[in-house]
Structures are given as structure tokens and as C-alpha cells.
Design a protein around this motif. Structure first.
Motif, PDB file in Angstrom:
ATOM      1  N   GLU A  14     -27.412  54.033  19.955  1.00  0.00           N
ATOM      2  CA  GLU A  14     -28.496  54.995  20.021  1.00  0.00           C
ATOM      3  C   GLU A  14     -28.272  55.889  21.234  1.00  0.00           C
ATOM      4  N   GLU A  15     -29.020  56.946  21.337  1.00  0.00           N
ATOM      5  CA  GLU A  15     -28.822  57.891  22.430  1.00  0.00           C
ATOM      6  C   GLU A  15     -29.113  57.231  23.775  1.00  0.00           C
ATOM      7  N   GLY A  74     -23.528  63.344  25.539  1.00  0.00           N
ATOM      8  CA  GLY A  74     -23.768  62.027  24.958  1.00  0.00           C
ATOM      9  C   GLY A  74     -22.510  61.311  24.541  1.00  0.00           C
TER      10      GLY A  74
END
Length: 374
Positions: A293-294, A323
Motif C-alpha cells: 500500500e502507499e 512512491g
């Protein structure tokens, strides 16, 4: 659902395959032949993927009543796991071959073949759990109920896409004896088979000997933190940060305290040793990030750097730009933008090449490769 069950020949994968079949899936068992030496045999409880293991897997599949095949993945294993292991050690880094095997063989090569053949999922005997606990119901990876046997650390590099197509039927077991008891109840002959340990392609457990045979000798100096020469070694590939035994020194430190490897420099052929406190680090910097997930700077996490080590609380200080790791088009002389984590308490023996796994409780957030510590 069509399921390809990876069967190593051990009790865990046999019970996992049996449970997948009992759940109503259309299961096919496959043993991955990873050794370049087809006559290889097990040495005690070391190693895996031997001739005996293939035979044990076949007998288990027959007992379960599922089709069974042996796939030769030895070329992939040699190129993607063994050669990577040798290359990393030659660079003064400390790789985890089980992480690479899970990433590149069991959840890359195997899963790719499964997809091509029309299978919906791969089932293995790993101790871990999957779910949809990520944001928006994204695939998630969790620790097993049996924490001493938990393998989420070595599986974290699989990423969310592979997690969505993975089944871990043993994830809910509370202990290993329960798995053996179920195997016995199912009439599986592997119920008492010992677990395999250490690196499967170094069946005798002599990692230093294996590295010297494959990489040769490259003599150099063993020095202290001040650069004073204390001894000689046959090659930096025989050492890893945090190592205490096998330093080859003929005299103790002046204060009588144990010495540890604190740095390995293949370029100068120097191995630096020092006191235990020189190993303590509370900032970890890693690259090659695989996130479930981020990741957000300022988020509290638990960080683990060894398969059977403890997770240490900390906070993410910096995340890769965009990211993810930067591409080749970015300026080469800039400070690399990696994942930076500050720990609440220092850890010892942090070595470049190790895998860093971040958790939120029992849920895996990301995996990355350690580049340095501070």
C-alpha cells in the motif's frame, strides 16, 4: 478454482495440498526440481528439493488423489538465486536466498507458468496468511498464527499482485505439531519427516566453503576501526556484518572483549572488526521497494531485518520519490531517494543486501533491500 500446489516433499506442503483439495479446488501437485545435480541427496535435515524429496512429494500426491508433475526449474534457480547469492557476497553484501527464491522462483517463475496453464492460484506450505485488508480491499499479506514459524518476512517480496493469487492453507495453524498430527491422520508418510534448514543449495551448511569454491581466494587484511592490521583473510566474501566467529585472529582485543565484523569492503579487500557497540544502528535506508500500500512519511511501523528476528518499532522518515525507486533517467550524482526508517531502539548487525520488511501489526506494508544504516 484451479490450483497449482507446490509440493516440496515435506509435511507442510503436503498438508497444504490436501487442504486445498478438500476445500473443493481442482488441484494439481508440482514439485520444483531446483538442483543441477539430479543425484543430490539430503544430508541430515539440511537442504531440500532432493531426489528423495521429489519421491516423497509424489507419494503424498498419490495419497491425496491429485495429479502430480515434476518441473525442472534448475536453470531459473541457478541464474536467479544461486548466481545472485554469489554476486551479492562478492560485493560485500548479505543476501537472503530464501527471499530471492520466493520472489523469483515460487512467485514469479512458478506463478507465470501457472497462469499460462490456466490455473487461478498457487498453494504452498508457507506459514503466512493473505486477505484484503489493504486500502480499498487491496490484497494483503499477514503473519501466520504460528508466530515462531511465520514466513511473511521471506514472502513480503511477492507483492500484492502475487498475494492475490496465493493460497497459504497453513496460515491458521497455531503450531507445527498440529500440522504433523493432521498429516498423520490423512495417512501422509511425511508426517514425521524433519524440517529442512539452512541454504538448500549448500546442503552441508558450509557457506564460507561454498563461497570460496565458487568465488576463489582474494586475500586481504583484517583491520580494526583505526586501520591497524590485525590479520589476513582469504576473501571478503567469507564475512558478513555482525559476524563474530571465524575471524581468523590470533590474539584478543586489548580489552579482552569480543570482536565483530563491522564493515566489509571488497574494493580494498579489507574486513573491519570492532566492539559490539559499533554494530548498533537506528536509521535504515533501503531501495528496491515493493509496497502493498502507499507509504507515507511519518507513519509508525515495525521494521524487521532478519527472517527470525524481532520487529522493532519505528517511523518512516522518507519515502522514494513518486512512491517508488527512481528510474535511470534521474540525475546520477544526487543522493538516492530511498526508503528511510528511524527506529525507536537501535538494532545490531545491519548489513547491505539484507531484506527490510515493514509491518503494521501483523500486516506487511512493504519489503525493500537495505543499502546502508546510520
Amino acid at each position: 478454482m484451479r490450483v497449482l500446489a507446490a509440493m516440496s516433499g515435506g509435511v507442510d506442503s503436503a498438508v497444504a495440498a490436501a487442504r486445498a483439495a478438500e476445500a473443493g479446488h481442482d488441484v494439481v501437485g508440482v514439485h520444483m526440481a531446483l538442483s543441477k545435480a539430479p543425484a543430490a541427496t539430503r544430508v541430515g535435515s539440511r537442504g531440500c528439493c532432493t531426489v528423495e524429496d521429489a519421491a516423497d512429494a509424489r507419494r503424498a500426491a498419490e495419497r491425496i488423489g491429485i495429479p502430480f508433475y515434476v518441473w525442472d526449474l534448475s536453470d531459473d534457480f541457478h541464474d536467479l538465486v544461486v548466481e545472485d547469492f554469489l554476486t551479492e557476497y562478492s560485493r560485500g553484501r548479505t543476501p537472503n536466498p530464501c527471499v530471492r527464491c520466493n520472489e523469483r522462483i515460487k512467485f514469479a517463475s512458478l506463478l507465470e507458468r501457472a497462469r499460462i496453464l490456466g490455473f487461478d492460484a498457487v498453494a504452498t506450505g508457507h506459514y503466512a496468511r493473505t486477505g484484503t485488508a489493504g486500502p480499498g480491499g487491496a490484497p494483503s499479506l499477514h503473519r501466520a498464527r504460528n508466530l515462531p514459524k511465520d514466513q511473511s518476512y521471506v514472502l513480503a517480496v511477492m507483492g500484492p499482485e502475487a498475494a492475490a493469487q496465493a493460497l497459504f492453507p497453513l496460515g491458521e495453524f497455531e503450531d507445527k505439531q498440529a500440522v504433523r498430527d493432521e498429516a498423520r491422520a490423512r495417512g501422509l508418510g511425511v508426517s514425521t519427516k524433519p524440517d529442512s534448514y539452512d541454504i538448500c543449495f549448500i546442503a552441508d551448511g558450509d557457506t564460507r566453503g561454498f563461497l570460496e569454491r565458487r568465488l576463489g581466494r582474494a586475500p586481504g587484511e583484517v583491520v580494526d576501526a583505526d586501520g591497524t592490521v590485525l590479520g589476513e583473510h582469504a576473501g571478503t566474501h567469507g564475512f558478513t556484518v555482525g559476524q563474530r566467529k571465524g575471524l581468523g585472529l590470533d590474539r584478543p582485543a586489548p580489552d579482552g572483549r569480543p570482536r565483530y565484523v563491522v564493515d566489509v569492503d571488497p574494493a580494498s579487500r579489507r574486513v573491519v572488526v570492532g566492539a559490539a557497540e559499533l554494530l548498533s544502528r537506528d536509521v535504515l535506508v533501503a531501495g528496491e521497494v515493493i509496497a502493498f500500500e502507499e507509504l507515507v512519511a511519518g507513519r509508525a511501523v515495525s521494521a524487521q531485518i532478519r527472517a527470525h528476528g524481532e520487529a522493532v518499532p519505528g517511523v518512516i522518515e522518507e519515502i522514494p520519490r513518486g512512491g517508488a525507486d527512481r528510474g535511470a533517467d534521474e540525475v546520477a550524482d544526487e543522493e538516492p531517494a530511498g526508503l528511510r526508517v528511524r527506529l525507536d531502539a537501535p538494532v545490531r548487525g545491519v548489513a547491505p543486501g539484507q531484506t527490510l520488511v515493514l509491518y503494521d501489526g501483523d500486516r506487511v506494508l512493504a519489503a525493500a533491500t537495505l543499502e546502508r544504516a546510520a
